[in-house]
Design an enzyme around this catalytic site. Structure first.
Site, PDB file in Angstrom:
ATOM      1  N   ASN A  33       2.742   6.949   4.919  1.00  0.00           N
ATOM      2  CA  ASN A  33       2.256   6.844   3.606  1.00  0.00           C
ATOM      3  C   ASN A  33       1.135   8.060   3.586  1.00  0.00           C
ATOM      4  OD1 ASN A  33       1.578   5.679   0.941  1.00  0.00           O
ATOM      5  ND2 ASN A  33      -0.243   5.076   1.959  1.00  0.00           N
ATOM      6  N   ASP A  52     -11.520  25.481 -38.536  1.00  0.00           N
ATOM      7  CA  ASP A  52     -10.151  25.221 -37.315  1.00  0.00           C
ATOM      8  C   ASP A  52     -10.708  23.921 -36.513  1.00  0.00           C
ATOM      9  OD1 ASP A  52      -8.825  27.125 -38.608  1.00  0.00           O
ATOM     10  OD2 ASP A  52      -9.749  28.624 -37.252  1.00  0.00           O
ATOM     11  N   ASP A 107      -3.022  30.937 -35.889  1.00  0.00           N
ATOM     12  CA  ASP A 107      -3.809  31.654 -36.950  1.00  0.00           C
ATOM     13  C   ASP A 107      -2.999  33.078 -36.985  1.00  0.00           C
ATOM     14  OD1 ASP A 107      -5.689  32.455 -38.668  1.00  0.00           O
ATOM     15  OD2 ASP A 107      -7.257  32.794 -37.271  1.00  0.00           O
ATOM     16  N   VAL A 146       0.925  -1.205  -0.092  1.00  0.00           N
ATOM     17  CA  VAL A 146       0.158   0.082  -0.036  1.00  0.00           C
ATOM     18  C   VAL A 146       0.995   1.354   0.149  1.00  0.00           C
ATOM     19  CG1 VAL A 146      -1.686   1.265   1.493  1.00  0.00           C
ATOM     20  CG2 VAL A 146      -2.044  -1.129   1.058  1.00  0.00           C
ATOM     21  N   ALA A 147       1.898   1.045   0.882  1.00  0.00           N
ATOM     22  CA  ALA A 147       2.972   2.425   0.893  1.00  0.00           C
ATOM     23  C   ALA A 147       3.709   2.623  -0.332  1.00  0.00           C
ATOM     24  CB  ALA A 147       3.816   2.259   2.086  1.00  0.00           C
ATOM     25  N   ASP A 176       3.792  11.504   2.859  1.00  0.00           N
ATOM     26  CA  ASP A 176       3.484  11.490   1.305  1.00  0.00           C
ATOM     27  C   ASP A 176       2.485  12.543   0.914  1.00  0.00           C
ATOM     28  OD1 ASP A 176       5.274   9.521   1.131  1.00  0.00           O
ATOM     29  OD2 ASP A 176       4.057   8.150   0.389  1.00  0.00           O
ATOM     30  N   GLU A 231      -0.734   5.897  -4.172  1.00  0.00           N
ATOM     31  CA  GLU A 231      -1.937   6.211  -4.536  1.00  0.00           C
ATOM     32  C   GLU A 231      -2.386   7.900  -4.484  1.00  0.00           C
ATOM     33  OE1 GLU A 231      -1.886   5.377  -0.088  1.00  0.00           O
ATOM     34  OE2 GLU A 231      -1.001   4.447  -1.805  1.00  0.00           O
ATOM     35  N   ILE A 257       2.877   1.884  -3.306  1.00  0.00           N
ATOM     36  CA  ILE A 257       2.056   2.158  -4.555  1.00  0.00           C
ATOM     37  C   ILE A 257       1.613   3.561  -4.194  1.00  0.00           C
ATOM     38  CG2 ILE A 257      -0.115   1.806  -5.951  1.00  0.00           C
ATOM     39  CD1 ILE A 257       0.330  -1.111  -5.576  1.00  0.00           C
ATOM     40  N   ASP A 296     -10.214  30.152 -34.676  1.00  0.00           N
ATOM     41  CA  ASP A 296     -11.356  30.623 -34.076  1.00  0.00           C
ATOM     42  C   ASP A 296     -12.511  30.060 -34.974  1.00  0.00           C
ATOM     43  OD1 ASP A 296     -10.721  31.994 -36.569  1.00  0.00           O
ATOM     44  OD2 ASP A 296     -10.705  33.967 -35.704  1.00  0.00           O
TER      45      ASP A 296
END
Length: 880
Positions: free
Chosen positions: A715, A625, A325, A278-279, A719, A283, A281, A621
């Protein structure tokens, strides 16, 4: 059929119609044959499937597994946090894709709801959706063309086609056949196209294309072909997530196996391995990336950039080409007089210090003609209204002291002959006020095409008096202006001793005395040249794509520095059409200016650059385009002049229509990506430090240094806040002095991977050294190791604020968010160690003063080591 080449009679015959239109019966029959005159939208994904698709990314799947694991080991707070992160990302992605689907809806809204059509020879209002090829449609000022039509009749009719062709001026229409086959849309002056607007006059046309068989329909097809392929960062994070997941699973399995071999409690080792997974990865990474991009998007609004897709903020840092443009973006979208020619002399108006020749009769009458032969007028608020060309003439005459309002009091207009495309000129007749010391009672001014005025003039006014007309000299001067990209007009006059017998072009536009030439141009923005120079320093190649004349485009491009001796060439739409795709692919990276291009050609340019590995930002514009905006890596629509179609297809909207703002946005995008790299570096390094410590400890015969609760705490705390605060880091000094990131560049490039490896090992060495020493001395070993790991990560966060500059050079207080995050995290760690009721929860004990100071001292080693690494980098960098 190439309709613009067909004569009207041939077009009517080919469509089996008549000048009086179709019968109602025939129209119903053809409607069944051709279908409704509407844009057909291909089947789209349902909102539910769009939402489900957001969960198919590998990193998202890894996070969902991590959430299940967190719940399994009894950490519901982590499970909830991860699921919130996953759902937040899914909602953001869903909203972006759902909004992108609206481009077709905006395109369909351009269609006219009804049209005046001849049925059985009688004008009648019909739903535009019921129009069929062969119908004869009546057009008036303000009408939207309901289909593609061949013009049958034009009475001074001008159509505004900017949305489709990029032309800034309304186009004068006529009914004559045009012999050239491969004319660009903007030059097909006998055609009217679906979705364009009649600006002036009236006319009629025969329908030659409806629905998806119109030019607007072609654009609709192109819009529905392009699919989003993901941003550079999304691709990098996806690759990184797959590799990381495999590595983490291997390490966790190894630690679990070694623990079992050492007779560690199986449940403890299982929880430790799962906690480490868990730590390891990160997240928090998707959430931090999303929040960082959202904060960047919010900041960009203050810089006149409205971000519609968050991913565009990050993609800006990879841009290698900006295809812009011309009108309104690189230029002011405002005609201005640049140069005058009279009495054989030049006056350079744009330079600020013009070579002003004596204000004798030539110049005075030229200015007087510019003011009086002019339909421009001042609004109640003091602004100018009217044709852009006439506004430019009004403005320069006013600046030279010839105010139209004062002149008209003395010489009022009493008659006029309006401009038309046959004569190519306009004439006004003015009465000379009573009491004026002149030998004439009336004065006429004629303004128009130079060739026309040369043919109509017998004399030329000079400082030496009235001289015989020298047409070749005038035409040569006009060609010189044209070669410099200017739009050239001539002005002539005639004195009348009495009121002319008739007000006709034959009477008023003959026997003229030529006054001078006026060269006009839509001038470049003052800040655009600096922005182009910044682009080139940053390794970004600016490219102009315009519907304007090649000479005008070249002149503006050279003034801005887009074109020079070192930078590429010019290609017209016709050239591009006649160039084989393989040959164009070899040239595309060297072309800097494209003129007179069609909608699909803009898309071809973008696709050709992308095929060469370039990352393309495309501005636009118009409706024409939209496909290129959608296909580009960054589609940038104009906020002021842009159509709803272009805005819906784009990734971001330029609120001030200014090229310089795009360059600022690129700089901001680079800053944001730099900061994303910083917190990726931070998360990888801190997580690798934890992994190395847990991985190596059993190999050295040391106890597992951390408990699952310690891993999850770090974590959550170390983190989170510091990583997010790194996203607020100011831009580094060289952010726009280095080349763009190669689109395929690894996320570990420029030493990020090596840094994460060696600093992670250093963190582990320090933690394990502290563990070894405390085990020998009987100190509170696990709490010290826990504290050392937390504090080394905080020191590391402060040290990586810049790739090269020292923390003391950039200033400790220059990122107050990070300083606050570090102080808060330190306080929370101290609470875990010293607050009594938290000790049993986190399995900690209070450290002595010596142990705490020793922990802080050991942690500072990481900060010092990273500062030494930056010192070495600075010593190896070339001096700027």
């Amino acid at each position: 059929m190439i309709w613009h080449q067909e004569k009207i009679s041939e077009t009517i015959e080919h469509l089996k119609s008549a000048a009086e239109g179709l019968t109602a019966f025939e129209a119903r029959k053809r409607l069944a044959q051709y279908g409704e005159n509407v844009l057909i939208e291909k089947e789209r994904k349902s909102p539910f499937m769009l939402f489900v698709d957001q969960f198919r990314d590998f990193m998202i799947l890894v996070l969902m597994v991590a959430a299940l694991i967190s719940g399994f080991i009894g950490e519901p707070a982590d499970t909830i946090a991860i699921l919130v992160i996953v759902i937040l990302n899914a909602v953001v992605g869903f909203v972006q894709e759902y909004r992108a689907e609206k481009a077709m809806a905006a395109l369909k809204n351009m269609a006219a709801p009804s049209a005046a059509v001849l049925r059985d020879g009688v004008p009648t209002q019909s739903p535009a959706s019921d129009l069929v090829p062969g119908d004869v449609v009546l057009l008036e000022a303000g009408n939207v063309a309901p289909a593609d039509m061949r013009i049958m009749e034009s009475v001074h009719m001008r159509i505004q086609e900017a949305a489709l062709t990029g032309e800034s001026f309304a186009v004068e229409k006529h009914s004559r056949a045009l012999p050239q086959e491969d004319l660009p849309l903007g030059d097909r002056k006998n055609m009217a196209y679906k979705g364009t607007t009649v600006a002036y006059g009236r006319g009629r046309g025969i329908v030659v294309g409806t629905g998806m068989h119109t030019e607007l329909g072609k654009i609709a097809r192109l819009l529905q072909q392009e699919e989003d392929d993901g941003t550079p960062l999304q691709k990098r994070l996806s690759r990184f997530g797959k590799r990381l997941a495999v590595a983490v699973l291997f390490i966790c399995a190894f630690i679990f196996g070694v623990g079992l071999l050492r007779s560690e409690p199986p449940l403890l080792m299982l929880l430790t391995a799962i906690s480490l997974a868990v730590a390891a990865i990160p997240e928090a990474l998707p959430a931090v990336v999303t929040i960082s991009l959202a904060l960047g998007a919010r900041k960009m609004v203050a810089q006149n950039v409205l971000v519609r897709k968050l991913s565009a903020v990050e993609t800006l840092g990879s841009v290698t080409y900006i295809c812009s443009d011309k009108t309104g973006t690189l230029t002011l979208n405002q005609m201005a007089v640049e140069r005058l020619y009279a009495d054989g002399k030049w006056m350079d108006v744009k330079s600020g210090e013009p070579e002003i020749f004596e204000a004798g009769k030539s110049l005075a009458l030229l200015m007087k003609g510019m003011a009086l032969n002019n339909d421009c007028y001042q609004n109640a608020d003091g602004g100018l209204a009217g044709d852009p060309t006439e506004i430019a003439l009004y403005r320069i005459a006013m600046e030279m002291g010839f105010d139209k309002r004062d002149l008209e009091k003395k010489t009022p207009r009493i008659a006029e002959i309006p401009f038309d495309s046959e004569r190519k000129c306009m004439t006004t007749l003015h009465a000379v006020g009573e009491g004026s010391e002149t030998d004439y009672t009336h004065l006429s001014f004629t303004k128009g095409a130079v060739e026309t005025l040369v043919d109509c003039s017998n004399h030329i006014l000079s400082s030496g008096g009235i001289l015989p007309m020298d047409g070749s000299r005038i035409l040569e001067a006009a060609e010189r202006m044209t070669a410099e990209g200017m739009r050239v007009l001539g002005i002539a006059f005639r004195k009348w001793t009495s009121m002319p017998e008739e007000i006709s072009s034959k009477m008023l536009e003959s026997g003229l005395t030529f006054l001078g030439l006026i060269g006009m141009m839509d001038p470049p923005r003052k800040e655009a040249a600096d922005a182009v120079a910044t682009c080139r320093r940053a390794g970004i190649r600016p490219v102009m794509i315009t519907g304007d004349h090649p000479l005008t485009a070249e002149t503006i491009a050279r003034r801005l520095g887009i074109l020079d001796e070192q930078a590429g060439g010019i290609m017209t739409g016709v050239d591009l059409q006649n160039t084989l795709p393989d040959a164009f692919a070899q040239q595309v990276e060297n072309i800097r200016v494209y003129a007179r291009v069609a909608p699909e050609q803009k898309l071809n340019i973008v696709n050709a650059l992308q095929a060469r590995g370039q990352f393309v930002a495309m501005t636009g514009d118009g409706v024409n385009d939209a496909p290129a905006l959608k296909s580009a890596d960054i589609g940038i629509a104009m906020g002021i002049t842009g159509t709803e179609v272009s805005k819906e297809a784009a990734h971001m909207i330029l609120l001030d229509d200014n090229f310089a703002t795009i360059v600022k946005a690129v700089g901001e995008g680079r800053r944001i990506y730099d900061n994303i790299r910083k917190f990726i570096k931070y998360l990888l390094t801190t997580n690798s430090g934890e992994i190395w410590a847990l991985f190596v400890a059993p190999l050295l015969g040391l106890p597992i240094p951390l408990l699952p609760i310690h891993i999850l705490w770090m974590n959550l705390v170390t983190d989170g806040l510091p990583a997010l605060a790194l996203s607020a880091e100011p831009a580094e000094d060289d952010v726009m002095k280095r080349p763009p990131r190669p689109p395929k560049e690894s996320i570990f490039a420029h030493g990020l991977g090596f840094h994460a490896l060696w600093v992670g090992i250093l963190i582990a060495v320090l933690a394990l050294g502290a563990e070894y020493w405390t085990l020998k001395t009987g100190a509170h070993w696990r709490t010290m190791v826990f504290t050392v790991l937390c504090l080394t990560q905080l020191g590391h966060a402060m040290a990586i604020r810049s790739e090269k500059a020292s923390l003391f050079q950039i200033g400790i207080f220059s990122n107050k968010y990070l300083l606050g995050a570090v102080m808060l995290t330190f306080a929370l760690q101290m609470a875990v160690v010293y607050v009594p009721f938290l000790n049993p929860i986190f399995k900690t004990v209070p450290l002595s003063g010596f142990e705490l100071m020793l922990s802080i001292g050991i942690s500072c080693v990481v900060f010092v080591a990273v500062e030494i690494e930056k010192l070495i980098r600075r010593s190896k960098s070339p001096k700027s």
